[in-house]
Design an enzyme around this catalytic site. Sequence first.
Site, PDB file in Angstrom:
ATOM      1  N   PHE A  91      39.971  37.980  34.916  1.00  9.84           N
ATOM      2  CA  PHE A  91      40.782  39.169  35.146  1.00  9.84           C
ATOM      3  C   PHE A  91      40.814  39.513  36.638  1.00  9.84           C
ATOM      4  CE2 PHE A  91      42.551  43.291  34.818  1.00  9.84           C
ATOM      5  CZ  PHE A  91      43.024  43.508  33.539  1.00  9.84           C
ATOM      6  N   PHE A  92      39.669  39.418  37.303  1.00 11.84           N
ATOM      7  CA  PHE A  92      39.630  39.701  38.737  1.00 11.84           C
ATOM      8  C   PHE A  92      40.461  38.683  39.523  1.00 11.84           C
ATOM      9  CE2 PHE A  92      35.712  42.118  37.688  1.00 11.84           C
ATOM     10  CZ  PHE A  92      35.986  43.285  38.385  1.00 11.84           C
ATOM     11  N   ARG A 126      33.543  42.619  46.903  1.00 13.37           N
ATOM     12  CA  ARG A 126      34.973  42.915  46.737  1.00 13.37           C
ATOM     13  C   ARG A 126      35.378  44.187  47.471  1.00 13.37           C
ATOM     14  NH1 ARG A 126      38.678  40.958  43.108  1.00 13.37           N
ATOM     15  NH2 ARG A 126      40.412  42.318  42.570  1.00 13.37           N
ATOM     16  N   PHE A 186      44.134  49.037  34.214  1.00 16.81           N
ATOM     17  CA  PHE A 186      42.680  48.898  34.181  1.00 16.81           C
ATOM     18  C   PHE A 186      42.207  48.311  32.846  1.00 16.81           C
ATOM     19  CE2 PHE A 186      38.189  50.070  34.157  1.00 16.81           C
ATOM     20  CZ  PHE A 186      37.834  49.795  35.463  1.00 16.81           C
TER      21      PHE A 186
END
Length: 337
Positions: free
Chosen positions: A71-72, A314, A174
């Site tokens: 997902f990231f 990140r 999200f």
Amino acid sequence: MIEATFPRQLHPYWPRLQEKTRAWLLEMRLMPADKVEEYADGLCYTDLMAGYYLGAPDDVLQAIADYSTWFFVWDDRHDRDIVHRRPESWRRLRRRLHAALDAPTDHLHHKDPLVAGFADSVTRVLSFLPQTWNARFCRHFHAVIDAYDREFHNRTEGIIPGVEEYLALRRLTFAHWIWTDLLEPAAGLELPRSVRKHPAFRRAALLSQEFAAWYNDLCSLPKEIAGAEVHNLGISLVTHEGLTLEESVAEVRRRVEECISGFQVAEREALRLADELDDGTVSGKKIGGAVRSCVANMRNWFSSVYWFHHESGRYMVDSWDDRSTPPYVNNEAAGEK
């Protein structure tokens, strides 16, 4: 802050989880070997899941961790297509992800590593609970893909959504209901609809995710301002509510804190529901226990997200040469030639 269970009480499988996810990134070619070696551990993606899905069987946790890591990477590809103005690249990826979600086993060897990695992680995620849960998970993720498309349009057109519009869209980008769905395989049971839709359970789930999304907005605000972003609660508040940047930060912080206090109320109500469901029958004991597991991990989301944002590279934007694009995203990782 709700008492932290992270990082002191990480899932006992965590060291192996981290190692296997690194290997999965390489196998799926989602990041090149040198970037995995340099950045994967520091990004702390496995830490986030290990602190959230406590009690999950090892194979469930591994599938969720790999899916979360994917997902990231997907989020970074989406961002790169926006920054480099590549609408056709994004449209092609969007179509492929919808298709892979409908038939993941048909896409395990797709030429785009991002699609193949998605198909692999989804195939494993869908192997634990009945088809009814699978259909719900897929329905929720189709909505997430479409929400990413709306964000693509807003960002390429420079549209800053109003606060309420942004909050509704943020619940999808999200993936609030995806992470909530995944509480069930971690607990080993698909919850009845009457339980999932119960106001106490649903409110506790929503607040745990609202906290995570808004705290993410708070922590990523410097990075997103540096990248001329338009999708952030703080930016919407400045643009549409007339707040200064300092006032906007204070307002997002206030909302985050209200999520914590509101969750503590909803948590007590959800645990009372679990006690009511545990009526002395075998079925009641299983459902009540699953609800307790889910609610406990909703609580873990607060501490896991908090620590993740302060430990993951990140969000350490000061160390980036180009603060709009993380250094671990290069042409190979972005699907470019």
